[in-house]
Design a protein around this motif. Structure first.
Motif, PDB file in Angstrom:
ATOM      1  N   ASP A 193      48.765  30.967  28.988  1.00  0.00           N
ATOM      2  CA  ASP A 193      49.691  30.664  30.088  1.00  0.00           C
ATOM      3  C   ASP A 193      50.037  29.171  30.165  1.00  0.00           C
ATOM      4  N   GLU A 210      43.278  33.337  28.341  1.00  0.00           N
ATOM      5  CA  GLU A 210      44.433  33.517  29.226  1.00  0.00           C
ATOM      6  C   GLU A 210      44.993  32.185  29.721  1.00  0.00           C
ATOM      7  N   LEU A 211      44.122  31.237  30.033  1.00  0.00           N
ATOM      8  CA  LEU A 211      44.606  29.927  30.499  1.00  0.00           C
ATOM      9  C   LEU A 211      45.398  29.202  29.425  1.00  0.00           C
ATOM     10  N   LYS A 235      47.563  37.768  38.641  1.00  0.00           N
ATOM     11  CA  LYS A 235      47.071  38.035  37.287  1.00  0.00           C
ATOM     12  C   LYS A 235      45.581  37.703  37.175  1.00  0.00           C
ATOM     13  N   TYR A 236      45.191  36.511  37.633  1.00  0.00           N
ATOM     14  CA  TYR A 236      43.799  36.095  37.488  1.00  0.00           C
ATOM     15  C   TYR A 236      42.872  36.834  38.450  1.00  0.00           C
ATOM     16  N   ASN A 237      43.364  37.234  39.617  1.00  0.00           N
ATOM     17  CA  ASN A 237      42.563  38.078  40.499  1.00  0.00           C
ATOM     18  C   ASN A 237      42.275  39.419  39.834  1.00  0.00           C
ATOM     19  N   VAL A 276      38.763  34.114  30.119  1.00  0.00           N
ATOM     20  CA  VAL A 276      39.455  33.156  30.989  1.00  0.00           C
ATOM     21  C   VAL A 276      40.129  32.062  30.167  1.00  0.00           C
ATOM     22  N   LEU A 333      50.652  34.184  38.976  1.00  0.00           N
ATOM     23  CA  LEU A 333      49.430  33.859  38.240  1.00  0.00           C
ATOM     24  C   LEU A 333      48.185  34.169  39.070  1.00  0.00           C
ATOM     25  N   ASP A 334      48.258  33.970  40.371  1.00  0.00           N
ATOM     26  CA  ASP A 334      47.141  34.298  41.238  1.00  0.00           C
ATOM     27  C   ASP A 334      46.817  35.789  41.136  1.00  0.00           C
ATOM     28  N   LEU A 385      42.225  39.974  36.584  1.00  0.00           N
ATOM     29  CA  LEU A 385      41.322  39.695  35.471  1.00  0.00           C
ATOM     30  C   LEU A 385      39.874  39.561  35.960  1.00  0.00           C
ATOM     31  N   LEU A 386      39.689  38.879  37.087  1.00  0.00           N
ATOM     32  CA  LEU A 386      38.341  38.622  37.601  1.00  0.00           C
ATOM     33  C   LEU A 386      37.767  39.794  38.395  1.00  0.00           C
ATOM     34  N   LEU A 446      37.792  26.799  38.275  1.00  0.00           N
ATOM     35  CA  LEU A 446      38.578  27.824  38.956  1.00  0.00           C
ATOM     36  C   LEU A 446      37.936  28.064  40.319  1.00  0.00           C
TER      37      LEU A 446
END
Length: 139
Positions: free
Chosen positions: A50, A46-47, A83-85, A43, A80-81, A87-88, A62
């Motif tokens: 970005d 990636e943060l 992308k992170y969804n 995380v 981005l939402d 990733l998670l 988060l």
């Protein structure tokens, strides 16, 4: 007596991994399978990549809300939402009204936070009063 005090001081400063406040309104998520150090590393990487946080020592909240992911109370863009969804998704964290990933230099925690309580998994020193103050400052 002195040795007991020294032992208590050592326990206070040593990192720990604990399942805190086991009672949760949403009992279907226990987060026991989550590798917190891997989650933290991925995380934060990636943060930073970005340009959402300045460095890996930044404090990160988060919020995994039903209407999208929020970073420190700011809703992520649709791209981005997604992308992170994605990733998670590997961590099976799901979304919820109180679901949060907290990352700071002292701790990484994932779970449901409400009032003075937490149900989830943490590693490091998680101070609920400090966390509550930090979250309130974001509002």
């Amino acid at each position: 007596m002195k040795s007991i005090v020294m032992l208590l001081m050592m326990v206070w400063v040593l990192p720990s991994s604990a399942q805190l406040f086991d009672e949760s309104p949403d009992r279907k998520h226990r987060f026991t399978h989550v590798d917190l150090q891997k989650l933290r590393k991925e995380v934060l990487h990636e943060l930073v990549k970005d340009d959402l946080i300045p460095n890996r020592r930044s404090q990160v909240f988060l919020f995994l809300k039903e209407d999208g992911i929020k970073l420190n109370r700011e809703k992520l863009s649709r791209v981005l939402d997604e992308k992170y969804n994605a990733l998670l998704e590997d961590y099976e964290l799901g979304q919820g009204p109180n679901r949060l990933i907290l990352i700071n230099p002292d701790c990484v925690a994932v779970g449901d936070f409400w009032d003075e309580s937490f149900s989830g998994k943490s590693e490091g020193r998680l101070s609920l009063p400090e966390t509550k103050v930090a979250m309130a400052a974001l509002e």
